[in-house]
Design a protein around this motif. Structure first.
Motif, mmCIF file in Angstrom:
data_model
loop_
_atom_site.group_PDB
_atom_site.id
_atom_site.type_symbol
_atom_site.label_atom_id
_atom_site.label_comp_id
_atom_site.label_asym_id
_atom_site.label_seq_id
_atom_site.Cartn_x
_atom_site.Cartn_y
_atom_site.Cartn_z
ATOM 1 N N ILE A 80 0.843 -1.205 0.000
ATOM 2 C CA ILE A 80 0.000 0.000 0.000
ATOM 3 C C ILE A 80 0.874 1.250 0.000
ATOM 4 O O ILE A 80 0.615 2.208 -0.741
ATOM 5 C CB ILE A 80 -0.965 -0.001 1.209
ATOM 6 N N LEU A 84 0.948 4.183 -2.838
ATOM 7 C CA LEU A 84 0.734 5.598 -2.546
ATOM 8 C C LEU A 84 1.908 6.460 -3.019
ATOM 9 O O LEU A 84 1.705 7.555 -3.550
ATOM 10 C CB LEU A 84 0.479 5.799 -1.046
ATOM 11 N N ALA A 87 1.614 6.594 -6.826
ATOM 12 C CA ALA A 87 0.520 7.478 -7.214
ATOM 13 C C ALA A 87 0.904 8.939 -7.012
ATOM 14 O O ALA A 87 0.597 9.790 -7.857
ATOM 15 C CB ALA A 87 -0.737 7.137 -6.422
ATOM 16 N N LEU A 88 1.581 9.254 -5.904
ATOM 17 C CA LEU A 88 2.000 10.628 -5.645
ATOM 18 C C LEU A 88 2.995 11.115 -6.697
ATOM 19 O O LEU A 88 2.867 12.228 -7.224
ATOM 20 C CB LEU A 88 2.619 10.737 -4.244
#
Length: 142
Positions: A80, A84, A87-88
């Protein structure tokens, strides 16, 4: 002319989009290795200083004995975090590219759109430019 399955596949595979997709998948795989290393080698140890927890070692044994199933939820937490971070970074890249692209568009002179409406000379209502008769007062327009 009817193309067979092989002909359709040959046409699909030789399009430029497929080659772009292949390059994207290869670069994405390499990028995933970088993000995984960032998480495992930099972020996880820093988080370990504050919480004293290494996420990859978190597990829950479901039963007893050496063949008992083990829930490795620490690996899931790590995945996870990797997602993240990825994605950032992608968000920042897309935002930067959009800003760069919008900056380039501002330099170009903007074309004014032709008006879509006009005023009826008899009743002053807004009507379509193509109208030959006013729908409000039924006057003929020339």
């Amino acid at each position: 002319m009817k193309k067979g399955f092989i002909g359709e596949f040959k046409e699909f595979i030789t399009k430029g989009n497929v080659m772009d997709l292949a390059v994207g998948v290869i670069i994405g795989g390499a990028f995933t290795a970088i993000v995984t290393s960032l998480n495992a080698d930099i972020i996880a140890p820093i988080l370990g200083i504050f919480g004293g927890v290494d996420f990859s070692n978190l597990k829950l044994v479901l039963g007893s004995g050496k063949n008992a199933p083990v829930l490795m939820y620490g690996n899931f937490i790590t995945a996870i975090i990797n997602f993240l971070i990825t994605a950032l970074i992608i968000f920042c890249m897309v935002k930067g590219l959009n800003k760069l692209q919008n900056g380039m568009k501002k330099d170009e002179p903007a074309e004014e759109a032709a008006p879509a409406t006009k005023k009826c000379p008899y009743c002053a209502s807004e009507i379509a430019v193509e109208a030959v008769k006013c729908p409000h007062c039924t006057s003929s327009l020339s």
